[in-house]
Design a protein around this motif. Structure first.
Motif, mmCIF file in Angstrom:
data_model
loop_
_atom_site.group_PDB
_atom_site.id
_atom_site.type_symbol
_atom_site.label_atom_id
_atom_site.label_comp_id
_atom_site.label_asym_id
_atom_site.label_seq_id
_atom_site.Cartn_x
_atom_site.Cartn_y
_atom_site.Cartn_z
ATOM 1 N N GLU A 59 75.296 -49.913 -14.380
ATOM 2 C CA GLU A 59 76.623 -49.749 -14.651
ATOM 3 C C GLU A 59 77.317 -49.946 -15.936
ATOM 4 O O GLU A 59 78.238 -49.421 -16.108
ATOM 5 C CB GLU A 59 77.224 -50.418 -13.519
ATOM 6 N N TYR A 60 76.983 -51.056 -16.647
ATOM 7 C CA TYR A 60 77.339 -51.113 -17.794
ATOM 8 C C TYR A 60 76.547 -50.642 -19.211
ATOM 9 O O TYR A 60 76.811 -51.173 -20.479
ATOM 10 C CB TYR A 60 77.455 -52.580 -18.055
ATOM 11 N N ILE A 61 75.715 -49.653 -18.820
ATOM 12 C CA ILE A 61 74.957 -49.056 -19.953
ATOM 13 C C ILE A 61 75.557 -48.340 -21.155
ATOM 14 O O ILE A 61 75.371 -48.826 -22.266
ATOM 15 C CB ILE A 61 73.834 -48.150 -19.358
ATOM 16 N N GLU A 62 76.682 -47.841 -20.810
ATOM 17 C CA GLU A 62 77.610 -47.294 -22.019
ATOM 18 C C GLU A 62 78.304 -48.081 -22.770
ATOM 19 O O GLU A 62 78.424 -48.030 -23.910
ATOM 20 C CB GLU A 62 78.619 -46.429 -21.094
ATOM 21 N N GLU A 63 78.537 -49.413 -22.211
ATOM 22 C CA GLU A 63 79.242 -50.450 -23.042
ATOM 23 C C GLU A 63 78.208 -51.135 -23.750
ATOM 24 O O GLU A 63 78.578 -51.153 -24.970
ATOM 25 C CB GLU A 63 79.811 -51.666 -22.018
ATOM 26 N N ILE A 64 76.855 -51.009 -23.566
ATOM 27 C CA ILE A 64 75.906 -51.528 -24.214
ATOM 28 C C ILE A 64 75.551 -50.813 -25.420
ATOM 29 O O ILE A 64 75.388 -51.035 -26.436
ATOM 30 C CB ILE A 64 74.513 -52.095 -23.386
ATOM 31 N N ARG A 65 75.857 -49.382 -25.100
ATOM 32 C CA ARG A 65 75.145 -48.229 -26.149
ATOM 33 C C ARG A 65 76.472 -48.275 -27.282
ATOM 34 O O ARG A 65 76.142 -48.152 -28.415
ATOM 35 C CB ARG A 65 75.114 -46.850 -25.369
ATOM 36 N N CYS A 66 77.691 -48.416 -26.609
ATOM 37 C CA CYS A 66 78.721 -48.738 -27.612
ATOM 38 C C CYS A 66 78.717 -49.575 -28.651
ATOM 39 O O CYS A 66 78.832 -49.722 -29.856
ATOM 40 C CB CYS A 66 80.208 -48.777 -26.951
ATOM 41 N N MET A 86 64.390 -53.290 -24.569
ATOM 42 C CA MET A 86 64.183 -52.138 -23.977
ATOM 43 C C MET A 86 65.230 -50.943 -24.094
ATOM 44 O O MET A 86 65.327 -50.110 -24.594
ATOM 45 C CB MET A 86 64.108 -52.258 -22.398
ATOM 46 N N ALA A 87 66.563 -51.592 -24.019
ATOM 47 C CA ALA A 87 67.929 -50.817 -24.160
ATOM 48 C C ALA A 87 68.012 -50.604 -25.853
ATOM 49 O O ALA A 87 68.433 -49.293 -25.901
ATOM 50 C CB ALA A 87 69.110 -51.690 -23.642
ATOM 51 N N ALA A 88 67.497 -51.399 -26.629
ATOM 52 C CA ALA A 88 67.711 -50.936 -27.982
ATOM 53 C C ALA A 88 66.628 -49.947 -28.298
ATOM 54 O O ALA A 88 66.925 -48.999 -29.045
ATOM 55 C CB ALA A 88 67.684 -52.053 -28.985
ATOM 56 N N TYR A 93 65.505 -45.386 -30.671
ATOM 57 C CA TYR A 93 64.296 -44.511 -30.944
ATOM 58 C C TYR A 93 63.837 -43.583 -30.050
ATOM 59 O O TYR A 93 62.831 -42.954 -29.995
ATOM 60 C CB TYR A 93 63.183 -45.544 -31.186
ATOM 61 N N GLY A 94 64.879 -43.335 -28.868
ATOM 62 C CA GLY A 94 64.397 -42.640 -27.751
ATOM 63 C C GLY A 94 63.395 -43.191 -26.757
ATOM 64 O O GLY A 94 62.985 -41.997 -26.042
ATOM 65 N N ILE A 95 63.033 -44.200 -26.961
ATOM 66 C CA ILE A 95 61.856 -44.519 -26.200
ATOM 67 C C ILE A 95 62.077 -44.834 -24.749
ATOM 68 O O ILE A 95 63.127 -45.698 -24.494
ATOM 69 C CB ILE A 95 61.127 -45.861 -26.801
ATOM 70 N N ARG A 96 61.583 -44.099 -23.879
ATOM 71 C CA ARG A 96 62.083 -44.142 -22.350
ATOM 72 C C ARG A 96 61.319 -45.285 -21.837
ATOM 73 O O ARG A 96 60.125 -45.757 -22.089
ATOM 74 C CB ARG A 96 61.701 -42.710 -21.807
ATOM 75 N N LYS A 97 61.974 -45.732 -20.798
ATOM 76 C CA LYS A 97 61.412 -47.092 -19.950
ATOM 77 C C LYS A 97 60.692 -45.937 -18.644
ATOM 78 O O LYS A 97 61.399 -45.316 -17.927
ATOM 79 C CB LYS A 97 62.377 -47.960 -19.383
ATOM 80 N N ILE A 98 59.514 -46.631 -18.309
ATOM 81 C CA ILE A 98 58.718 -46.163 -17.368
ATOM 82 C C ILE A 98 58.693 -47.237 -16.146
ATOM 83 O O ILE A 98 58.533 -48.370 -16.182
ATOM 84 C CB ILE A 98 57.343 -45.692 -17.441
#
Length: 99
Positions: A59-66, A86-88, A93-98
């Motif tokens: 729910e707070y991923i956009e805040e982390i991205r900001c 993982m978020a960084a 770098y666009g590395i996806r999480k599996i």
């Protein structure tokens, strides 16, 4: 060595519709304020027990991205652990999480 002050921040959007737990309040944690980034020398972004969730389900991923965008823009030193790493890696770098 000069006196260093640690400031603990939590995602503001994570607690918009519910109270901040007393355990978190007891640590003198503060809600994240992107406008205050310039006040800090560096950032350590740690984890949360949400590694089983896709980023879009956090729910707070956009805040982390900001936050990551602003830290990069201001060229702040950064250190990441666990889910924060993982978020960084995903943001920078666009590395996806599996899952």
């Amino acid at each position: 060595m000069p006196n260093e002050k640690l400031t603990f921040l939590y995602p503001r959007s994570h607690y918009l519709h519910r109270p901040v737990p007393t355990e978190l309040s007891a640590t003198s944690s503060e809600p994240l304020d992107i406008d205050r980034i310039k006040e800090f020398d560096s950032f350590i972004i740690t984890g949360a027990p949400i590694d089983h969730l896709a980023f879009h389900d956090v729910e707070y991923i956009e805040e982390i991205r900001c936050l990551l965008q602003e830290l990069d823009k201001q060229r702040k030193q950064q250190l990441y652990f666990c889910w924060g790493a993982m978020a960084a890696m995903n943001y920078f770098y666009g590395i996806r999480k599996i899952i």
